[in-house]
Design a protein around this motif. Structure first.
Motif, PDB file in Angstrom:
ATOM      1  N   LEU A  10       0.824  -1.211   0.000  1.00  0.00           N
ATOM      2  CA  LEU A  10       0.000   0.000   0.000  1.00  0.00           C
ATOM      3  C   LEU A  10       0.857   1.258   0.000  1.00  0.00           C
ATOM      4  O   LEU A  10       0.526   2.249  -0.655  1.00  0.00           O
ATOM      5  CB  LEU A  10      -0.936  -0.014   1.202  1.00  0.00           C
ATOM      6  N   GLY A  11       1.971   1.241   0.744  1.00  0.00           N
ATOM      7  CA  GLY A  11       2.862   2.397   0.730  1.00  0.00           C
ATOM      8  C   GLY A  11       3.444   2.649  -0.640  1.00  0.00           C
ATOM      9  O   GLY A  11       3.586   3.797  -1.078  1.00  0.00           O
ATOM     10  N   GLY A  12       3.782   1.572  -1.345  1.00  0.00           N
ATOM     11  CA  GLY A  12       4.275   1.710  -2.702  1.00  0.00           C
ATOM     12  C   GLY A  12       3.224   2.252  -3.645  1.00  0.00           C
ATOM     13  O   GLY A  12       3.513   3.097  -4.507  1.00  0.00           O
ATOM     14  N   GLU A  28       8.751   6.223 -16.441  1.00  0.00           N
ATOM     15  CA  GLU A  28       9.766   6.919 -15.647  1.00  0.00           C
ATOM     16  C   GLU A  28       9.899   6.339 -14.243  1.00  0.00           C
ATOM     17  O   GLU A  28      10.764   6.775 -13.484  1.00  0.00           O
ATOM     18  CB  GLU A  28       9.416   8.400 -15.531  1.00  0.00           C
ATOM     19  N   ILE A  29       9.046   5.378 -13.907  1.00  0.00           N
ATOM     20  CA  ILE A  29       9.006   4.856 -12.538  1.00  0.00           C
ATOM     21  C   ILE A  29       9.167   3.337 -12.574  1.00  0.00           C
ATOM     22  O   ILE A  29       8.493   2.654 -13.362  1.00  0.00           O
ATOM     23  CB  ILE A  29       7.670   5.190 -11.840  1.00  0.00           C
ATOM     24  N   ALA A  30      10.020   2.819 -11.721  1.00  0.00           N
ATOM     25  CA  ALA A  30      10.128   1.372 -11.521  1.00  0.00           C
ATOM     26  C   ALA A  30       9.638   1.043 -10.120  1.00  0.00           C
ATOM     27  O   ALA A  30      10.068   1.667  -9.144  1.00  0.00           O
ATOM     28  CB  ALA A  30      11.567   0.907 -11.687  1.00  0.00           C
ATOM     29  N   VAL A  31       8.709   0.094 -10.015  1.00  0.00           N
ATOM     30  CA  VAL A  31       8.197  -0.360  -8.718  1.00  0.00           C
ATOM     31  C   VAL A  31       8.674  -1.790  -8.508  1.00  0.00           C
ATOM     32  O   VAL A  31       8.321  -2.687  -9.281  1.00  0.00           O
ATOM     33  CB  VAL A  31       6.658  -0.305  -8.659  1.00  0.00           C
ATOM     34  N   PHE A  32       9.466  -2.000  -7.464  1.00  0.00           N
ATOM     35  CA  PHE A  32      10.016  -3.322  -7.183  1.00  0.00           C
ATOM     36  C   PHE A  32       9.218  -3.993  -6.062  1.00  0.00           C
ATOM     37  O   PHE A  32       8.989  -3.391  -5.008  1.00  0.00           O
ATOM     38  CB  PHE A  32      11.483  -3.216  -6.758  1.00  0.00           C
ATOM     39  N   GLY A  33       8.818  -5.225  -6.281  1.00  0.00           N
ATOM     40  CA  GLY A  33       8.089  -5.959  -5.257  1.00  0.00           C
ATOM     41  C   GLY A  33       7.907  -7.410  -5.652  1.00  0.00           C
ATOM     42  O   GLY A  33       8.221  -7.807  -6.776  1.00  0.00           O
ATOM     43  N   THR A  34       7.380  -8.191  -4.733  1.00  0.00           N
ATOM     44  CA  THR A  34       7.213  -9.627  -4.983  1.00  0.00           C
ATOM     45  C   THR A  34       5.779 -10.003  -5.344  1.00  0.00           C
ATOM     46  O   THR A  34       5.531 -11.141  -5.731  1.00  0.00           O
ATOM     47  CB  THR A  34       7.643 -10.432  -3.741  1.00  0.00           C
ATOM     48  N   ASP A  35       4.854  -9.072  -5.226  1.00  0.00           N
ATOM     49  CA  ASP A  35       3.440  -9.353  -5.515  1.00  0.00           C
ATOM     50  C   ASP A  35       2.860  -8.152  -6.241  1.00  0.00           C
ATOM     51  O   ASP A  35       2.909  -7.029  -5.726  1.00  0.00           O
ATOM     52  CB  ASP A  35       2.675  -9.607  -4.214  1.00  0.00           C
ATOM     53  N   PRO A  36       2.309  -8.322  -7.441  1.00  0.00           N
ATOM     54  CA  PRO A  36       1.761  -7.175  -8.171  1.00  0.00           C
ATOM     55  C   PRO A  36       0.500  -6.589  -7.538  1.00  0.00           C
ATOM     56  O   PRO A  36       0.113  -5.467  -7.879  1.00  0.00           O
ATOM     57  CB  PRO A  36       1.458  -7.744  -9.561  1.00  0.00           C
ATOM     58  N   SER A 115       4.605  -0.394 -14.536  1.00  0.00           N
ATOM     59  CA  SER A 115       5.849  -0.045 -13.849  1.00  0.00           C
ATOM     60  C   SER A 115       6.344  -1.137 -12.904  1.00  0.00           C
ATOM     61  O   SER A 115       7.488  -1.076 -12.442  1.00  0.00           O
ATOM     62  CB  SER A 115       5.652   1.247 -13.039  1.00  0.00           C
ATOM     63  N   PHE A 116       5.494  -2.127 -12.627  1.00  0.00           N
ATOM     64  CA  PHE A 116       5.853  -3.152 -11.644  1.00  0.00           C
ATOM     65  C   PHE A 116       6.933  -4.084 -12.168  1.00  0.00           C
ATOM     66  O   PHE A 116       6.884  -4.546 -13.307  1.00  0.00           O
ATOM     67  CB  PHE A 116       4.609  -3.969 -11.264  1.00  0.00           C
TER      68      PHE A 116
END
Length: 364
Positions: A10-12, A28-36, A115-116
């Motif tokens: 949620l913070g992301g 322009e944005i990369a979002v890194f995480g383990t769950d989309p 971006s994910f």
């Protein structure tokens, strides 16, 4: 690409939506995480405790602009002023179903999936030209890693009766609930509704307050006082806000009083012979429990106090932020700048200040 958001919860999502609102394109944005799914961690925890309403108020949403809040949107949808009246009285609580629908809608509308990037980031290091996120360089990075893990009492490790409140479970005929915060109070009522006899196992009486943090600290004046306090005083306040609490009100008190008269609810100092033990003990606390943050501190010898990374009032890490780059912390890891950092309001506080720096920085 100049901006990275590390953490896809949620913070992301709040940070991403705020950056998109500020004019950045998904590319322009990369979002890194383990769950989309931005609610991928939150959703099953809310389901586990059968949570029906949010503790947050009308501003408890992920959209970048405060208005219209959830109360205004619900009033418009229902053609009923009641949600607005409740909001004015600080008594509006959106439903979990409504909140999750909002998250899904914002995810689709914002371009989040474009971006994910599915990845668990292991390191963020200061390098010439910016910050290296597992080797890839970005000018601006916001870390929103979320809670580092569930807290489980050591004395109950290996006890087959024990389950954490945020893990899937049903209810036995006799239940001991360890803890005295919002999750514990919710579980008292859940177990009673299921027909169980309930023992509340607690070391001290819980605080009764509508929100996790005292309301004045959501204001500019209250926040200025917090920022002006000495480090030890600030840490003392933060420790106090972490104490167990749940809202006042008859919706909680009446069922418990009724069950107590029937002999089905009581307070105990220790777990006894209950068939089931539910640990409503929240999360482990502090940057040392998060491998990414612990490594960040060690690699750069960052200033810390107790279990918090010391931040500037705008949620940036002073030693790693200058005219050409930004490193911000959001969520629970950003509490040194905003005491309610783990709330949606707190996430927006960090995200908005991060977005302003991205817009103003000449390296964008």
């Amino acid at each position: 690409m100049s901006v990275a958001v590390v953490g896809a919860g949620l913070g992301g999502l709040v940070a991403y939506a705020t950056l998109r609102h500020a004019g950045l394109d998904p590319g322009e944005i990369a979002v890194f995480g383990t769950d989309p799914d931005p609610a991928g961690a939150w959703r099953p925890r809310a389901a586990a405790i059968r949570q029906r309403r949010m503790r947050s108020e009308s501003d408890g949403h992920c959209a970048p602009a405060s208005f219209p809040g959830r109360a205004a949107r619900e009033a418009l949808r229902r053609r009923d002023l009641a949600p607005l009246v409740l909001s004015v009285c600080d008594r509006y609580r959106p439903t979990v179903e409504d909140f999750l629908h909002h998250v899904d809608e914002l995810r689709e509308r914002s371009g989040w999936d474009e971006s994910f990037r599915p990845a668990r980031v292991e390191s963020v290091r200061a390098v010439e030209g910016g910050l290296a996120v597992d080797g890839e360089i970005f000018a601006h990075v916001l870390l929103a890693p979320g809670h580092p893990g569930l807290a489980f009492p050591e004395e109950l490790a290996g006890d087959d009766r024990a389950v954490h409140a945020y893990e899937p479970h049903e209810y036995a005929s006799t239940v001991a609930v360890v803890g005295a915060g919002m999750a514990a109070a919710t579980e008292w009522l859940n177990a009673l509704e299921a027909g169980a006899e309930v023992a509340s196992v607690r070391r001290r009486e819980p605080v009764r307050r509508p929100l996790n943090v005292a309301r004045p600290l959501f204001s500019k004046r209250g926040l200025a006082g917090f920022h002006g306090s000495a480090p030890e005083e600030r840490a003392r306040l933060l420790r106090g806000f972490a104490e167990p609490s749940y809202p006042p009100g008859a919706a909680w008190d009446r069922p418990l009083e009724h069950a107590a008269r029937e002999g089905r609810f009581r307070v105990e100092q220790a777990v006894n012979g209950a068939e089931q033990v539910i640990c409503a003990t929240g999360f482990v606390r502090g940057f040392r429990h998060d491998p990414l943050l612990a490594r960040l501190v060690a690699d750069h010898d960052l200033e810390t106090h107790d279990r918090w990374i010391v931040l500037a009032p705008d949620s940036t890490v002073p030693a790693l932020t200058d005219d050409s780059r930004t490193l911000s912390l959001a969520g629970v890891s950003g509490q040194w700048a905003y005491p309610a950092g783990d709330t949606l309001m707190g996430m927006k506080y960090a995200a908005r200040r991060f977005a302003r720096r991205v817009q103003a920085c000449r390296t964008r």
